[in-house]
Design an enzyme around this catalytic site. Structure first.
Site, PDB file in Angstrom:
ATOM      1  N   LYS A   1     -13.957 -82.065 -14.141  1.00  0.00           N
ATOM      2  CA  LYS A   1     -13.596 -83.406 -13.673  1.00  0.00           C
ATOM      3  C   LYS A   1     -14.437 -83.790 -12.463  1.00  0.00           C
ATOM      4  CE  LYS A   1      -9.761 -85.964 -11.459  1.00  0.00           C
ATOM      5  NZ  LYS A   1      -8.325 -85.981 -11.100  1.00  0.00           N
TER       6      LYS A   1
ATOM      7  N   ASP B   1     -10.934 -90.412  -5.387  1.00  0.00           N
ATOM      8  CA  ASP B   1      -9.789 -90.925  -6.146  1.00  0.00           C
ATOM      9  C   ASP B   1      -8.837 -91.679  -5.229  1.00  0.00           C
ATOM     10  OD1 ASP B   1      -7.758 -91.451  -7.896  1.00  0.00           O
ATOM     11  OD2 ASP B   1      -7.063 -89.362  -8.054  1.00  0.00           O
TER      12      ASP B   1
ATOM     13  N   LYS C   1      -3.001 -94.915  -4.039  1.00  0.00           N
ATOM     14  CA  LYS C   1      -2.309 -93.815  -3.369  1.00  0.00           C
ATOM     15  C   LYS C   1      -1.896 -94.237  -1.963  1.00  0.00           C
ATOM     16  CE  LYS C   1      -4.853 -89.985  -5.557  1.00  0.00           C
ATOM     17  NZ  LYS C   1      -3.732 -89.270  -6.173  1.00  0.00           N
TER      18      LYS C   1
ATOM     19  N   ASP D   1     -11.933 -84.617  -5.390  1.00  0.00           N
ATOM     20  CA  ASP D   1     -11.468 -84.746  -6.768  1.00  0.00           C
ATOM     21  C   ASP D   1     -12.576 -84.479  -7.799  1.00  0.00           C
ATOM     22  OD1 ASP D   1      -9.194 -85.045  -8.268  1.00  0.00           O
ATOM     23  OD2 ASP D   1      -9.358 -87.226  -8.464  1.00  0.00           O
TER      24      ASP D   1
ATOM     25  N   ASP E   1      -3.757 -94.013 -11.551  1.00  0.00           N
ATOM     26  CA  ASP E   1      -4.006 -92.798 -10.760  1.00  0.00           C
ATOM     27  C   ASP E   1      -4.028 -91.542 -11.638  1.00  0.00           C
ATOM     28  OD1 ASP E   1      -4.509 -91.307  -8.530  1.00  0.00           O
ATOM     29  OD2 ASP E   1      -2.455 -91.384  -7.737  1.00  0.00           O
TER      30      ASP E   1
ATOM     31  N   GLU F   1      -6.208 -90.755 -13.716  1.00  0.00           N
ATOM     32  CA  GLU F   1      -7.540 -91.089 -14.222  1.00  0.00           C
ATOM     33  C   GLU F   1      -8.317 -89.874 -14.727  1.00  0.00           C
ATOM     34  OE1 GLU F   1      -6.935 -90.348 -11.186  1.00  0.00           O
ATOM     35  OE2 GLU F   1      -8.577 -88.974 -10.718  1.00  0.00           O
TER      36      GLU F   1
ATOM     37  N   ARG G   1      -7.532 -87.340 -16.541  1.00  0.00           N
ATOM     38  CA  ARG G   1      -7.354 -87.029 -17.963  1.00  0.00           C
ATOM     39  C   ARG G   1      -8.116 -88.027 -18.858  1.00  0.00           C
ATOM     40  NH1 ARG G   1      -0.955 -87.379 -17.273  1.00  0.00           N
ATOM     41  NH2 ARG G   1      -1.625 -86.860 -15.163  1.00  0.00           N
TER      42      ARG G   1
END
Ligand code: BES
Ligand code: MN
Ligand code: ZN
Length: 503
Positions: A271, A276, A283, A294, A353, A355, A357
């Site tokens: 990933k 993020d 967030k 991230d 959020d 994201e 996946r």
């Protein structure tokens, strides 16, 4: 860091720092003997317990060897590799503290130690070198020294030379181990540097460039797909996450092929969310800066592929890195949107959020379809829920294959990058059902890491040897969490250990 394995006497080395590893058991029986051989008064043994990672500095020891300082380094009972690693990390850290540039370690007892641990001399040498890399790591690239010119507090001195002094019988084996340790240690360092770089220094393009640079240097192929190609491939997950961004996405494919026969084809997916913010499902601002990390999964995959190439492992290793930041804006994807992924599977985006996946979905399907790998492992800072479940030192492991899960667990024990398996029962599918699309990217309050893994499982197209490793916890040490905060490079050691197992 230059690594030297030598059988020469300490007298001739002329080091800044001489290191004597000692076991707690040895201390009781023959500690004084060992110390007096180095001209050190046994008195010190009342303060030093030789606990794993305990390091005591002595000054002005013997004139018989030309080191200005001696460090007594505790290795615990000397039965666990973990204790040896702890000691090595502590040594690396101590050397930086003391600004020692040339460090020599007395490894005369390495054979006995290895056999007591049920490990090889090579493994102990590798772990020592790797641990020194880890413990001496400091991220000071963005420090200028402008505010502290005198003491140069900003930049730290790095160990320039690490010397392992070993008995001549094991010098060849120790050299081999030390060389391996150098590869893993430096690949982990590269991963940590990438993780520590903030969003304004590292975007999707920069990740691709880092991969290209590594590929050029170590002789493996790197192909970068830019936005246009990602669009024509139809990678709807990656494009949806990128919609709010000013920086185009990249999809980087690293490919290392051995010169000789390959034992298996391994796909590693990481990933690469460079920052993020959560997107429109934004967030909370507290600690949001930590979300520069991230892309830790991507960094680990890059580190592992580079290591495979440098170690010349007999495996065909493919690294797949979807990268973008996740930002809110007028063009960002909105909660409730339905997107079509590369696989054709449609997803209702319940929460922007979730994201990671979405971008992994595309990379997983692409990797399976294009390379038909024997095994697929993805590594991702996927869920906060995984931190709640397992904390900051252990990664969550999910797999549809018990043998693979066992192999990864063992690799975790051996590398010190621990994983713990969590379930993937179909009953969790209930939580990610969507009324209007094939699947939803959110699964409600309970079992957040499991539903995330169940989501990913839909995109491997029935592959029977897949594992997902959620590194949200161990990839990054938050401020105040450790001696050295920030990126840990977690995943590099684990993946390399796994690749070696298959070699
Ligand atoms: N990158 C985060 C997960 C994360 C959280 C990593 C904390 C490291 C530290 C991920 O993209 C995320 O935001 N996940 C959400 C999923 C939820 C919206 C279903 C989470 O964990 O809250
Ligand atoms: Mn997120
Ligand atoms: Zn994320």
């Amino acid at each position: 860091m230059k690594i030297i394995v030598s059988k020469s006497d300490f007298q001739n080395l002329g080091t800044d720092l001489l290191v004597l590893p000692l076991r707690s058991v040895e201390l009781k029986n023959e500690g004084e003997k060992v110390l007096s051989a180095f001209g050190i008064d046994g008195e010190v043994l009342s303060d030093f317990k030789a606990e794993a990672g305990e390091a005591v500095v002595l000054y002005g020891g013997s004139r018989d060897f030309s080191a200005s300082r001696v460090v007594l380094l505790g290795t615990g009972e000397g039965k666990k590799l973990e204790d040896w690693r702890k000691a090595a990390v502590a040594l690396g850290s101590k050397a930086v503290e003391l600004k020692s540039e040339k460090v020599a370690v007395d490894c005369s007892g390495v054979e006995a130690l290895a056999s007591a641990m049920g490990q090889s001399v090579a493994t102990l040498a590798a772990t020592l070198v790797e641990g020194c890399y880890f413990g001496s790591y400091r991220f000071d690239r963005l420090k200028s020294d402008k505010l502290d010119k005198k003491s140069q507090a900003g930049k730290s001195k790095k160990i320039a030379e690490l010397i392992l002094v070993v008995p001549s019988e094991v010098i060849v084996e120790a050299e081999k181990g030390a060389a391996d340790g150098k590869v893993v240690g430096s690949c982990k360092k590269m991963a940590r540097d990438l993780v520590n770089l903030p969003g304004n220094y590292l975007n999707a393009d920069d990740i691709a460039k880092a991969a290209e640079e590594s590929g050029k240097k170590y002789g493996y192929d790197v192909k970068v797909f830019h936005k246009k190609e990602i669009e024509s491939l139809g990678m709807g997950g990656l494009l949806a996450v990128n919609k709010g961004s000013d920086h185009p996405p990249t999809f980087t494919v690293l490919e290392y092929k051995p010169k000789g026969k390959s034992k298996s084809v391994v796909a590693l997916v990481g990933k690469g969310v460079t920052f993020d913010s959560g997107g429109i499902s934004i967030k909370p601002s507290e600690n949001m800066g930590e979300m520069k990390s991230d892309m830790s999964g991507a960094a680990s995959v890059l580190g592992a592929v580079e290591a495979a190439a440098r170690l010349k492992l007999p495996l065909h290793v493919i690294g797949l890195i979807p990268a973008t930041d996740n930002m809110p804006s007028g063009t960002a994807q909105q909660p409730g949107d339905v997107i079509t992924t590369y696989s054709g599977i449609t997803v209702e985006v319940g929460n922007t959020d979730a994201e990671g996946r979405l971008i992994l979905a595309d990379a997983l399907t692409y990797g399976k379809e294009k390379y038909q790998p024997d095994v697929i492992v993805d590594v991702a800072t996927l869920t906060g829920a995984c931190i709640v479940a397992l904390g900051y030192s252990v990664a969550g492991l999910f797999s549809n294959n018990d043998t693979l899960a066992d192999e990864i667990f063992q690799a975790g024990e051996q590398s010190g990058e621990k994983v713990w398996r969590m379930p993937l029962w179909d009953l969790y599918d209930e939580q990610i059902k969507s009324d209007i699309a094939d699947v939803s990217n959110t699964g409600g309050r309970g079992a957040g890491s499991v539903t995330a893994a169940k989501f990913l499982e839909k995109f491997i197209d029935g592959h029977t040897r897949w594992a997902h490793i959620d590194i949200a916890g161990p990839s990054f040490t938050p401020k105040g969490g450790g001696k050295v905060n920030g990126g840990t490079g977690f995943g590099v050691g684990l993946l390399v250990e796994l690749l070696k197992k298959w070699s």
